[in-house]
Enzyme design. Structure first.
Site, PDB file in Angstrom:
ATOM      1  N   ASN A 112     122.624 112.954 136.707  1.00  0.00           N
ATOM      2  CA  ASN A 112     122.777 111.596 136.190  1.00  0.00           C
ATOM      3  C   ASN A 112     122.500 111.611 134.684  1.00  0.00           C
ATOM      4  O   ASN A 112     121.356 111.716 134.259  1.00  0.00           O
ATOM      5  CB  ASN A 112     121.790 110.662 136.912  1.00  0.00           C
ATOM      6  CG  ASN A 112     121.852 109.237 136.401  1.00  0.00           C
ATOM      7  OD1 ASN A 112     122.763 108.860 135.663  1.00  0.00           O
ATOM      8  ND2 ASN A 112     120.888 108.419 136.792  1.00  0.00           N
ATOM      9  N   TRP A 113     123.559 111.511 133.901  1.00  0.00           N
ATOM     10  CA  TRP A 113     123.413 111.555 132.445  1.00  0.00           C
ATOM     11  C   TRP A 113     122.860 110.257 131.867  1.00  0.00           C
ATOM     12  O   TRP A 113     122.476 110.207 130.705  1.00  0.00           O
ATOM     13  CB  TRP A 113     124.758 111.868 131.787  1.00  0.00           C
ATOM     14  CG  TRP A 113     125.178 113.297 131.913  1.00  0.00           C
ATOM     15  CD1 TRP A 113     124.630 114.260 132.718  1.00  0.00           C
ATOM     16  CD2 TRP A 113     126.253 113.944 131.209  1.00  0.00           C
ATOM     17  NE1 TRP A 113     125.283 115.450 132.554  1.00  0.00           N
ATOM     18  CE2 TRP A 113     126.290 115.299 131.636  1.00  0.00           C
ATOM     19  CE3 TRP A 113     127.181 113.513 130.268  1.00  0.00           C
ATOM     20  CZ2 TRP A 113     127.221 116.208 131.146  1.00  0.00           C
ATOM     21  CZ3 TRP A 113     128.115 114.422 129.778  1.00  0.00           C
ATOM     22  CH2 TRP A 113     128.122 115.752 130.209  1.00  0.00           C
ATOM     23  N   LYS A 114     122.862 109.184 132.672  1.00  0.00           N
ATOM     24  CA  LYS A 114     122.416 107.867 132.197  1.00  0.00           C
ATOM     25  C   LYS A 114     123.185 107.482 130.925  1.00  0.00           C
ATOM     26  O   LYS A 114     124.368 107.820 130.806  1.00  0.00           O
ATOM     27  CB  LYS A 114     120.899 107.855 132.010  1.00  0.00           C
ATOM     28  CG  LYS A 114     120.149 108.259 133.289  1.00  0.00           C
ATOM     29  CD  LYS A 114     118.671 108.032 133.215  1.00  0.00           C
ATOM     30  CE  LYS A 114     118.020 108.446 134.528  1.00  0.00           C
ATOM     31  NZ  LYS A 114     116.577 108.136 134.553  1.00  0.00           N
ATOM     32  N   HIS A 118     119.931 102.621 141.692  1.00  0.00           N
ATOM     33  CA  HIS A 118     118.918 103.375 140.954  1.00  0.00           C
ATOM     34  C   HIS A 118     117.791 102.435 140.546  1.00  0.00           C
ATOM     35  O   HIS A 118     118.001 101.244 140.315  1.00  0.00           O
ATOM     36  CB  HIS A 118     119.553 104.016 139.715  1.00  0.00           C
ATOM     37  CG  HIS A 118     118.682 105.026 139.047  1.00  0.00           C
ATOM     38  ND1 HIS A 118     117.662 104.670 138.199  1.00  0.00           N
ATOM     39  CD2 HIS A 118     118.669 106.387 139.106  1.00  0.00           C
ATOM     40  CE1 HIS A 118     117.066 105.755 137.756  1.00  0.00           C
ATOM     41  NE2 HIS A 118     117.648 106.811 138.296  1.00  0.00           N
ATOM     42  N   GLU A 178     116.313 101.917 137.902  1.00  0.00           N
ATOM     43  CA  GLU A 178     116.533 101.199 136.643  1.00  0.00           C
ATOM     44  C   GLU A 178     117.429  99.981 136.862  1.00  0.00           C
ATOM     45  O   GLU A 178     117.235  98.939 136.231  1.00  0.00           O
ATOM     46  CB  GLU A 178     117.130 102.166 135.611  1.00  0.00           C
ATOM     47  CG  GLU A 178     116.127 103.235 135.181  1.00  0.00           C
ATOM     48  CD  GLU A 178     116.779 104.508 134.678  1.00  0.00           C
ATOM     49  OE1 GLU A 178     118.024 104.533 134.520  1.00  0.00           O
ATOM     50  OE2 GLU A 178     116.047 105.493 134.454  1.00  0.00           O
ATOM     51  N   GLU A 227     113.797 108.636 144.953  1.00  0.00           N
ATOM     52  CA  GLU A 227     113.292 108.795 143.590  1.00  0.00           C
ATOM     53  C   GLU A 227     112.051 107.933 143.399  1.00  0.00           C
ATOM     54  O   GLU A 227     112.168 106.729 143.118  1.00  0.00           O
ATOM     55  CB  GLU A 227     114.356 108.384 142.570  1.00  0.00           C
ATOM     56  CG  GLU A 227     115.534 109.317 142.485  1.00  0.00           C
ATOM     57  CD  GLU A 227     116.285 109.151 141.173  1.00  0.00           C
ATOM     58  OE1 GLU A 227     116.472 110.144 140.471  1.00  0.00           O
ATOM     59  OE2 GLU A 227     116.659 108.017 140.851  1.00  0.00           O
ATOM     60  N   GLY A 243     111.397 110.741 134.858  1.00  0.00           N
ATOM     61  CA  GLY A 243     111.261 110.950 133.427  1.00  0.00           C
ATOM     62  C   GLY A 243     109.844 111.064 132.924  1.00  0.00           C
ATOM     63  O   GLY A 243     109.602 111.081 131.711  1.00  0.00           O
ATOM     64  N   SER A 302     111.869 113.961 137.937  1.00  0.00           N
ATOM     65  CA  SER A 302     111.318 115.109 137.200  1.00  0.00           C
ATOM     66  C   SER A 302     111.606 116.445 137.888  1.00  0.00           C
ATOM     67  O   SER A 302     110.750 117.319 137.949  1.00  0.00           O
ATOM     68  CB  SER A 302     109.815 114.932 136.982  1.00  0.00           C
ATOM     69  OG  SER A 302     109.548 113.812 136.150  1.00  0.00           O
ATOM     70  N   GLY A 340     117.964 114.015 136.439  1.00  0.00           N
ATOM     71  CA  GLY A 340     118.171 113.207 135.246  1.00  0.00           C
ATOM     72  C   GLY A 340     118.307 114.055 134.001  1.00  0.00           C
ATOM     73  O   GLY A 340     119.315 114.721 133.779  1.00  0.00           O
ATOM     74  N   GLY A 341     117.265 114.064 133.182  1.00  0.00           N
ATOM     75  CA  GLY A 341     117.304 114.734 131.890  1.00  0.00           C
ATOM     76  C   GLY A 341     117.691 116.195 131.946  1.00  0.00           C
ATOM     77  O   GLY A 341     118.378 116.703 131.049  1.00  0.00           O
TER      78      GLY A 341
END
Length: 245
Positions: A8-10, A92, A94, A162, A168, A207, A228-229
């Site tokens: 997921n590049w967001k 998600h 967010e 999640e 993150g 994470s 994610g990141g």
């Protein structure tokens, strides 16, 4: 069960970022799992072209409940499918926290995605306060039951656990905590979908990195990861994918 690893590049990535997909193709050619990259909407069509003929599928990060209409700035599942997406992340944390999306909205989006031919990755997870209160299982069970569309099946639905407090932050639940939640989610899937519920993939997200991926994937009901990141760089993402073999 074949694992699913989704990135997921967001809200990250410009056209130059597509080089990462080209690199990923070279690093994961013999991967024994399904790989999905979910870039921003602006890159989906180009990413799909970049990934064409490879083992990498392209996904989106959200969709609307309707197929069309006066919904300024929104995008429908049919539009995503036409652009080359094959998956879509829904619910998600967010989206739930910032945009106040309810379980019902997530379920309606998942239905729209299925009707357009997209597979949904439906996210559930508790906050730190809910974990500390001892109601984490109640929260994720309620989210899962409320977010599943009627026609959910292993071919069109995956679930991603999640924990909000781990996204993150570098914090990761213990293996026992991950196992407890994933076993509970599997029970709900079997109750709601019967035999088919045993085949729906449950991903872990929060994470995830190369240093902890192997131990997480060893948990019986962890069938992949939503990353994610660490998915923004092909080299980092490829190491997680390798751990899923």
């Amino acid at each position: 069960m074949r694992k699913l690893i989704a990135g997921n590049w967001k809200m990250n990535g410009l056209a130059s970022s597509l080089e990462e997909i080209e690199t990923l193709k070279g690093l994961t050619g013999g991967a024994a799992c399904d790989i999905v990259v979910c870039p921003p909407f602006t890159l989906i069509e180009k990413a799909a072209q970049q990934a064409r003929g490879s083992h990498i599928a392209i996904g989106a990060q959200d969709c609307h409940t309707k197929t069309s209409g006066a919904f300024t700035s929104d995008i429908s599942a049919a539009m995503l499918c036409e652009a080359g997406a094959r998956f879509v992340i829904l619910g998600h944390s967010e989206r739930r926290a910032v945009y106040h999306e309810t379980n019902m909205i997530v379920a309606r989006k998942a239905t729209a995605a299925q009707e357009a031919g997209l597979a949904s990755i439906i996210c559930v997870g508790e906050t730190r306060a809910e974990r500390d209160e001892g109601i984490a299982l109640d929260v994720v069970r309620r989210q899962l039951r409320g977010s599943l569309p009627i026609a959910a099946a292993s071919a069109n639905t995956a679930i991603a656990y999640e924990p909000v407090w781990a996204i993150g932050t570098g914090l990761v639940p213990t293996i026992d905590q991950i196992d407890e939640v994933h076993r509970s989610l599997r029970q709900i899937l079997e109750q709601e979908l019967g035999q088919e519920g045993r085949l729906v993939r449950i991903l872990y997200g929060g994470s995830v990195k190369s240093s902890n991926a192997s131990s997480i994937f060893d948990v019986p009901d962890v069938n992949g990861a939503l990353v994610g990141g660490a998915s923004l760089k092909a080299s980092d993402f490829a190491e997680i994918i390798s751990a899923a073999a």
